[in-house]
Enzyme design. Structure first.
Site, PDB file in Angstrom:
ATOM      1  N   LYS A   1     -11.426  45.341  11.171  1.00  0.00           N
ATOM      2  CA  LYS A   1     -12.631  44.560  11.463  1.00  0.00           C
ATOM      3  C   LYS A   1     -13.851  45.411  11.134  1.00  0.00           C
ATOM      4  O   LYS A   1     -13.754  46.573  10.757  1.00  0.00           O
ATOM      5  CB  LYS A   1     -12.682  44.171  12.948  1.00  0.00           C
TER       6      LYS A   1
ATOM      7  N   SER B   1      -9.236  37.126   8.218  1.00  0.00           N
ATOM      8  CA  SER B   1     -10.322  37.366   9.168  1.00  0.00           C
ATOM      9  C   SER B   1     -11.488  38.153   8.565  1.00  0.00           C
ATOM     10  O   SER B   1     -12.586  38.126   9.112  1.00  0.00           O
ATOM     11  CB  SER B   1      -9.806  38.104  10.402  1.00  0.00           C
TER      12      SER B   1
END
Length: 268
Positions: free
Chosen positions: A101, A41
């Site tokens: 993230k 990701s």
């Protein structure tokens, strides 16, 4: 005068092990926590198999700073907010897993995705084309996951390609900006390329992965397909600044899979 009874070798060994565990636990809780990258990701900034230490002093401490969330802390102490563009490890609001993230929205910001571009507080973040991110299509990491490719269905050993751009975001500190690479796999009419306008609540943050089409993040509401939603400040664990070690294989000791060029690699 009676002499002190000498300690046995077993007692000395147990004492040494206990103190070593206490010191290691204290170091992990207060200063740096190890973290392996399990998914794609955050490509191309972070690759599956990257190993890093998370700076736990960066944003202060909450109960999630301790293993198993056992710290007796309400809210956050010695806290400070991350800047936009920081790469952060945090506890998922519902699953309890640790995620990594990039911070896109601060409290009070509005964030929207429109045709694959981030609209922050009504302004589109600038993206400059930066060629192609290519890697071999093969199983990656301990879970042996296969990457998603933008150049169609490819066979094992072929080149898996995605277009790459450099995105620039204002950090929130004066006129400072930060730039980092983002990937695009395919265009879509809905999520993840197009979204509603999100308003970040007080005490929360909006996160996105750099591999924009292959990241479950704040664009997806909590409980929806594993979405993250808005992340509260007490769930922040620390900031990731540098890759220490990296291995492309399924086992750490497979030295022939070590990525020597990523040792001590700074995170953009």
């Amino acid at each position: 005068m009676a002499r002190a009874k000498p300690k046995s070798a077993l007692h000395e060994t147990i004492s040494t092990v206990v103190w070593a565990l206490v010191i290691a636990l204290g170091f992990r809780t207060l200063f740096f926590q190890p973290f392996w990258i399990p998914s794609e990701s955050m490509k191309s900034s972070l690759l599956i198999g990257d190993f890093l230490f998370v700076n736990k002093m960066a944003y202060g401490y909450s109960r999630y700073s301790c293993p198993f969330a056992v710290c007796p802390i309400e809210g956050r102490i010695f806290g400070s907010d991350p800047e936009r563009g920081d790469v952060v490890v945090f506890r998922h609001p519902t699953s309890g897993d640790d995620y990594i993230k990039r911070v896109i929205g601060l409290p009070g910001d509005t964030v929207q995705m429109k045709e694959g571009r981030v609209i922050l507080n009504g302004q589109e973040l600038v993206q400059q084309p930066d060629g192609i991110f290519a890697e071999t299509y093969e199983p990656q990491g301990p879970m042996k996951s296969l990457p998603r490719c933008g150049n169609g269905v490819v066979g094992l050993g072929a080149s898996c390609e995605r277009s790459r751009s450099i995105e620039t975001i204002p950090t929130g500190e004066g006129d400072k900006t930060r730039s980092y690479p983002v990937l695009n796999i395919a265009d879509s009419t809905g999520l993840p390329d197009n979204s509603e306008i999100f308003t970040v609540p007080e005490g929360h943050f909006f996160f996105m992965g750099d591999n924009r089409d292959n990241s479950m993040d704040s664009r997806f509401r909590q409980g929806a397909q594993g979405g993250v939603g808005m992340v509260s400040a007490d769930l922040l664990i620390g900031r990731a600044d540098r890759v220490i070690f990296s291995a492309a294989g399924s086992r750490l000791w497979y030295f022939w899979t070590w990525r020597m060029d990523r040792f001590f690699h700074g995170i953009e």
